[in-house]
Scaffold this motif. Sequence first.
Motif, PDB file in Angstrom:
ATOM      1  N   ILE A  84       0.904  -1.389   0.056  1.00  0.00           N
ATOM      2  CA  ILE A  84       0.083  -0.202  -0.405  1.00  0.00           C
ATOM      3  C   ILE A  84       0.476   1.413  -0.245  1.00  0.00           C
ATOM      4  O   ILE A  84       0.446   2.496  -0.453  1.00  0.00           O
ATOM      5  CB  ILE A  84      -1.091   0.231   1.375  1.00  0.00           C
ATOM      6  CG1 ILE A  84      -1.825  -1.304   1.047  1.00  0.00           C
ATOM      7  CG2 ILE A  84      -1.518   1.756   0.966  1.00  0.00           C
ATOM      8  CD1 ILE A  84      -3.142  -1.044   2.019  1.00  0.00           C
ATOM      9  N   LEU A  93      -0.384  -1.074  -7.713  1.00  0.00           N
ATOM     10  CA  LEU A  93      -0.045  -1.938  -6.811  1.00  0.00           C
ATOM     11  C   LEU A  93       0.415  -3.121  -6.818  1.00  0.00           C
ATOM     12  O   LEU A  93      -0.109  -3.553  -7.486  1.00  0.00           O
ATOM     13  CB  LEU A  93      -1.815  -2.145  -5.845  1.00  0.00           C
ATOM     14  CG  LEU A  93      -1.618  -2.789  -4.721  1.00  0.00           C
ATOM     15  CD1 LEU A  93      -1.768  -2.018  -3.727  1.00  0.00           C
ATOM     16  CD2 LEU A  93      -3.365  -3.127  -4.550  1.00  0.00           C
ATOM     17  N   LEU A 103      -5.907  -6.330   1.702  1.00  0.00           N
ATOM     18  CA  LEU A 103      -5.250  -5.423   1.026  1.00  0.00           C
ATOM     19  C   LEU A 103      -6.525  -4.932   1.021  1.00  0.00           C
ATOM     20  O   LEU A 103      -7.578  -3.795   1.283  1.00  0.00           O
ATOM     21  CB  LEU A 103      -5.141  -5.463  -0.307  1.00  0.00           C
ATOM     22  CG  LEU A 103      -2.846  -5.725  -0.248  1.00  0.00           C
ATOM     23  CD1 LEU A 103      -3.241  -6.188  -1.402  1.00  0.00           C
ATOM     24  CD2 LEU A 103      -2.451  -5.014  -0.141  1.00  0.00           C
ATOM     25  N   THR A 106      -7.941  -3.670   4.544  1.00  0.00           N
ATOM     26  CA  THR A 106      -6.969  -2.311   4.746  1.00  0.00           C
ATOM     27  C   THR A 106      -6.926  -1.407   3.888  1.00  0.00           C
ATOM     28  O   THR A 106      -7.419  -0.142   4.840  1.00  0.00           O
ATOM     29  CB  THR A 106      -5.690  -2.534   5.157  1.00  0.00           C
ATOM     30  OG1 THR A 106      -5.494  -4.230   4.990  1.00  0.00           O
ATOM     31  CG2 THR A 106      -4.731  -1.689   5.105  1.00  0.00           C
ATOM     32  N   ALA A 107      -7.482  -1.364   2.686  1.00  0.00           N
ATOM     33  CA  ALA A 107      -7.911  -0.177   2.078  1.00  0.00           C
ATOM     34  C   ALA A 107      -8.951   0.804   2.629  1.00  0.00           C
ATOM     35  O   ALA A 107      -9.325   1.738   2.877  1.00  0.00           O
ATOM     36  CB  ALA A 107      -8.138  -0.229   0.380  1.00  0.00           C
ATOM     37  N   LEU A 115      -7.559   3.130  -3.799  1.00  0.00           N
ATOM     38  CA  LEU A 115      -7.248   1.876  -3.955  1.00  0.00           C
ATOM     39  C   LEU A 115      -8.353   0.801  -3.747  1.00  0.00           C
ATOM     40  O   LEU A 115      -8.548  -0.060  -4.182  1.00  0.00           O
ATOM     41  CB  LEU A 115      -6.292   1.822  -2.757  1.00  0.00           C
ATOM     42  CG  LEU A 115      -5.563   0.165  -1.924  1.00  0.00           C
ATOM     43  CD1 LEU A 115      -4.599   0.713  -3.197  1.00  0.00           C
ATOM     44  CD2 LEU A 115      -4.704   0.250  -1.121  1.00  0.00           C
TER      45      LEU A 115
END
Length: 140
Positions: A84, A93, A103, A106-107, A115
């Motif tokens: 990231i 990415l 991911l 988390t984004a 993202l």
Amino acid sequence: MGEVKSVKVDNWGVFFLQKLQNFFNKTDYCDLTLQFRDNSQLKVHRLVLSACTDYFNVLEQTCEIVDDALIMPNEFQADVVVPIVNFMYTGTLEFELKMYGKLLRTAKEMNMTVLLKLLEAHRRTMENVNRQQRHHHHHH
């Protein structure tokens, strides 16, 4: 008042980003260190992180800081944070497919819309590819 002229470099953004990437790679001017559970560290520029997400400002308020290093929460380990942060500096990415779900979460958590859109677009292309492959098999 004299006449004002304005001249512009077309690809300034690209050039400037390239410079930032170089600083990141050499860790020049980095003013924040992220420390992970496995003791690995990532040196970053607060300015670049803050331009992409407020999340790290929140972490700085809430997490422990030891020897100028921000101790990252367990759900934010290097395997998910490094791609990231690289994305923040490059707009690209790179990740292992098995990391996709992590991911995405988390984004969302970091509230990084750009993202999220990128990851969701990627999922659509993957689904299309799978559909075509399955479709392909029906013919045989």
